[in-house]
Design an enzyme around this catalytic site. Structure first.
Site, short mmCIF file in Angstrom:
data_model
loop_
_atom_site.label_atom_id
_atom_site.label_comp_id
_atom_site.label_asym_id
_atom_site.label_seq_id
_atom_site.Cartn_x
_atom_site.Cartn_y
_atom_site.Cartn_z
N CYS A 90 6.79 -12.14 13.48
CA CYS A 90 5.51 -11.97 12.78
C CYS A 90 4.53 -13.05 13.20
O CYS A 90 4.90 -14.08 13.78
CB CYS A 90 5.71 -11.97 11.26
SG CYS A 90 5.77 -13.62 10.53
N ASP A 103 6.91 11.67 -14.52
CA ASP A 103 8.18 11.50 -15.22
C ASP A 103 8.05 10.41 -16.27
O ASP A 103 7.08 9.65 -16.29
CB ASP A 103 9.30 11.12 -14.24
CG ASP A 103 9.09 9.73 -13.63
OD1 ASP A 103 7.92 9.30 -13.51
OD2 ASP A 103 10.08 9.10 -13.25
N PHE A 144 5.49 5.67 -14.49
CA PHE A 144 6.14 4.37 -14.66
C PHE A 144 5.15 3.31 -15.13
O PHE A 144 5.44 2.52 -16.03
CB PHE A 144 6.79 3.93 -13.34
CG PHE A 144 7.42 2.58 -13.42
CD1 PHE A 144 8.66 2.41 -14.02
CD2 PHE A 144 6.78 1.45 -12.91
CE1 PHE A 144 9.26 1.16 -14.12
CE2 PHE A 144 7.37 0.19 -13.01
CZ PHE A 144 8.60 0.05 -13.61
N CYS A 156 5.33 -16.60 11.88
CA CYS A 156 6.46 -17.29 12.55
C CYS A 156 6.15 -17.61 14.01
O CYS A 156 6.69 -18.55 14.56
CB CYS A 156 7.73 -16.46 12.41
SG CYS A 156 8.36 -16.46 10.71
N GLN A 160 16.47 11.17 -13.29
CA GLN A 160 16.58 10.08 -14.27
C GLN A 160 18.02 10.04 -14.81
O GLN A 160 18.92 10.62 -14.21
CB GLN A 160 15.57 10.29 -15.41
CG GLN A 160 14.11 10.07 -14.97
CD GLN A 160 13.78 8.59 -14.74
OE1 GLN A 160 14.56 7.69 -15.07
NE2 GLN A 160 12.61 8.35 -14.13
N HIS A 198 4.79 -12.13 6.53
CA HIS A 198 6.15 -12.43 6.98
C HIS A 198 7.18 -11.65 6.17
O HIS A 198 8.11 -11.06 6.74
CB HIS A 198 6.45 -13.92 6.88
CG HIS A 198 7.92 -14.18 7.01
ND1 HIS A 198 8.57 -14.17 8.23
CD2 HIS A 198 8.90 -14.36 6.08
CE1 HIS A 198 9.86 -14.36 8.05
NE2 HIS A 198 10.09 -14.48 6.75
N ASP A 211 2.70 7.31 -6.37
CA ASP A 211 3.54 7.55 -7.55
C ASP A 211 2.75 8.40 -8.54
O ASP A 211 1.58 8.71 -8.32
CB ASP A 211 4.03 6.22 -8.13
CG ASP A 211 2.91 5.38 -8.72
OD1 ASP A 211 1.76 5.86 -8.79
OD2 ASP A 211 3.18 4.24 -9.09
N GLY A 242 2.10 7.76 -11.75
CA GLY A 242 1.47 7.05 -12.86
C GLY A 242 2.39 6.88 -14.05
O GLY A 242 2.13 6.05 -14.93
N ASP A 281 10.52 1.15 -2.03
CA ASP A 281 9.24 0.46 -2.21
C ASP A 281 9.45 -0.64 -3.22
O ASP A 281 10.31 -0.53 -4.11
CB ASP A 281 8.15 1.40 -2.73
CG ASP A 281 8.26 1.59 -4.24
OD1 ASP A 281 9.12 2.36 -4.68
OD2 ASP A 281 7.50 0.92 -4.98
N CYS A 334 12.04 -14.35 13.79
CA CYS A 334 11.01 -13.40 13.34
C CYS A 334 9.85 -13.36 14.33
O CYS A 334 9.45 -14.38 14.89
CB CYS A 334 10.51 -13.80 11.96
SG CYS A 334 9.27 -12.68 11.30
N GLY A 384 14.32 5.31 -12.69
CA GLY A 384 14.95 4.75 -13.88
C GLY A 384 15.88 3.59 -13.62
O GLY A 384 16.60 3.17 -14.53
#
Lengths: 389, 389
Positions: B303, B144, B94, B306, B186, B332, B90, B92, B263, B301, B213
């Protein structure tokens, strides 16, 4: 079952196979400590990958939380923790002393207040065995008292005599043939008390014997003569377990004296605090130098951390209080001790243990090998003739 | 390089391959957040095993500690973190807003006090690109401003216009062709402001566009119309990234609307707090019921947690404050979101996304599917004809 086959001897040191229901382990070995049913931060898959062979579980902790019934409902510690290999559980005796509040020792056993909720708990030889049978480890330990250091000779004597009476009760109530009960020799740092404990304990002829009551505050020059005295008087054909001991220099010295099994929280605890074990001594990743070092902790190490990360990255994780730091340093430190015993076994097999240990110590102690360490190596090497009688 | 090839369409939803210098990723995808150069508690090997494709790094955190120069000395984030696959950083922007103290926004950029040591730091479009070039991610983000919610329309308008001027400066200073710069649209939850931002931003024709945003405090019924409005007006042939969004229901709804990338710290953060994501909603392992449940978190699952552990064991680890608990629950939860997008991709490829998403939501919301979610699915399904023009 529980056969102990010695493959190589070099002085008092030996390499052996110890057969347990969940697999054969090779000694000398270091056992990672899984206090509460987990080696802190490390998965069972990782334990296997780094060469762990037997994992220790703590009766005191597990009986208080989650309770042994839940562990038993999982088929014991292997089902509960997902580590499919051999386990050893301690008896709870040591930790009642170190963690229980307002403990009271009687002939019957120990009464204490739980460190979790203050509730009153009884632990007796019978109860310890009952819990350990529910936990289902391959090796279980007799319920003993580990006196503090220093303690008066009359107290240690009374304590070790009571510990033998407790051992007899453990042997009487133990039911599961798939579990080996190890007796524990006490006696502090006093040869006459060690001898008394040996005289009273050896007749029980358990499948293995532990040396207890050491590494509780005494100095290394005080501790090692007691290790040497006791280890040499334990049966040749059974595993010898030095309880709660596990700094690198302790492993190398005690292996020379014929010790086969070790456990200690040290590698994981010191890892969580940012320290890494190496042949050059303990590396402090909290200090400033590692922050810019683009080399691994240890170029010779094959652990995940050393194969993937620089010191600078790990130092960054530590400063940022990222969970991956204690995880990776614990993993490295366990692998370091496993590699150390692997190298010790190779040196024993090659008949050059003293040379290897001296070389190792020269680097580890930066040329200042302490007297207690040299004496342990000399005792270990010098008793070859005694053993061949 | 950075080609975005759509393989399947179903309404507005699509499955695509996004080519980056460190490998091709398949969208829709969820990107685990590695704030400080590590996805908390998880190793790169595990990230690969659970199906992570692209990892997010935070410019704000990494520039403050350890500093981008150290990361660059490792060859960028892949060398530093040992995750060899694609990265996204990113800008920075935000996090300056959410973490920096006494921040001051001017045309030049942002001045703030570091949350670590209070030192005064400047972050400008030029500096953000410089840091992101040193960090070396495959996708980097334009600097931004993300206005808080709620904010006045005049403020949001002035902010989005400044963000476009900052975008121009980012484009001007950016040097490395092996990094794709994504612009960020935005405009809050206001269609006219979103349209203005689109009108000003799309001409830059960056290799991908983000919807910024959102998920900053507005309700889901307020947020989703803005996602729908913006996503439909972004170019078909470029990836669309909905920043900071990643609850399971958000992924399913936004994928319907044509979003490709997500994300969020949610899966790892909620995992550290003892919550596990499942098709039946969020399971609270701190509650009493799981303490005795001998079943895995999620029978479906694959993983490590699990496949190896019962709910009772994980609940025990949580109560005992053992590090393995946050580690396993984070693992998990990440795997759950990766499996969720895998299933979404399969449904899109099979042309039955709405049906699959409706089935999934019926179970997840326990029969009470919220209106905003239904509307997102309807918008996604209904616009097929528009797209085929």
């Amino acid at each position: 079952m529980f056969e102990f086959e010695i493959a190589h001897r070099d002085g008092l040191a030996r390499v052996a196979s110890f057969h347990t229901p969940r697999g054969t382990v090779t000694t000398p070995m270091f056992m990672p400590v899984g206090t509460q049913g987990t080696v802190k931060g490390i998965s069972p898959q990782e334990l296997t990958e780094i060469g762990s062979q037997m994992i220790l579980g703590n009766t005191y902790h597990l009986m208080l939380r989650p309770g042994e019934a839940l562990v038993e409902a999982h088929g014991g510690l292997p089902g509960f923790t997902a580590y499919a290999g051999p386990f050893l559980t301690d008896s709870g005796g040591f930790q009642v002393m170190s963690l229980g509040h307002m403990r009271k020792i009687t002939e019957e056993g120990v009464t204490f207040k739980s460190h979790l909720d203050g509730s009153l708990v009884n632990l007796t030889p019978e109860r310890s065995i009952q819990v350990q049978e529910a936990l289902g480890a391959d090796v279980i330990m007799a319920f003993d008292e580990c006196p503090p250091f220093p303690a008066e000779v009359p107290y240690i004597r009374a304590s070790l005599e009571r510990t033998v009476r407790w051992l007899e009760r453990c042997v009487t109530v133990k039911q599961k043939p798939e579990q080996a009960l190890f007796a524990i020799v006490q006696g502090g740092i006093h040869e006459e008390l060690r001898q008394q404990s040996l005289d009273l304990t050896l007749p029980f002829d358990t499948p293995g014997f532990a040396i207890g009551g050491l590494a509780v505050g005494e100095s290394k020059p005080e501790m090692y003569p007691a290790v040497a005295f006791t280890a040499q008087r334990l049966p040749e054909n059974k595993p010898r377990y030095l309880m709660g001991v596990g700094h690198p220099e302790d492993l190398v010295a005690a292996i020379a004296l014929g010790v086969d099994m070790f456990d200690c929280v040290y590698p994981t605890r010191t890892g969580r605090f940012g320290y890494a074990l190496t042949d050059d001594g303990r590396l402090n990743l909290n200090s400033s130098a590692p922050r810019t070092q683009l080399e691994p902790i240890d170029k010779e190490c094959d652990c995940y951390a050393c194969q993937h990360y620089t010191r600078a990255y790990l130092a960054h994780l530590l400063r940022a209080e990222e969970m991956l730091a204690p995880r990776m340093l614990s993993l490295h430190n366990l692998r370091y001790l496993h590699r150390l015993v692997e190298r010790a076994r190779e040196a024993i097999a090659a008949g050059r243990y003293t040379d290897w240990a001296t070389d190792w110590a020269g680097r580890y102690f930066k040329g200042q090998i302490p007297d207690w360490f040299r004496q342990a190596l000399e005792t270990g090497a010098g008793n070859l003739s005694d053993l061949s009688r």
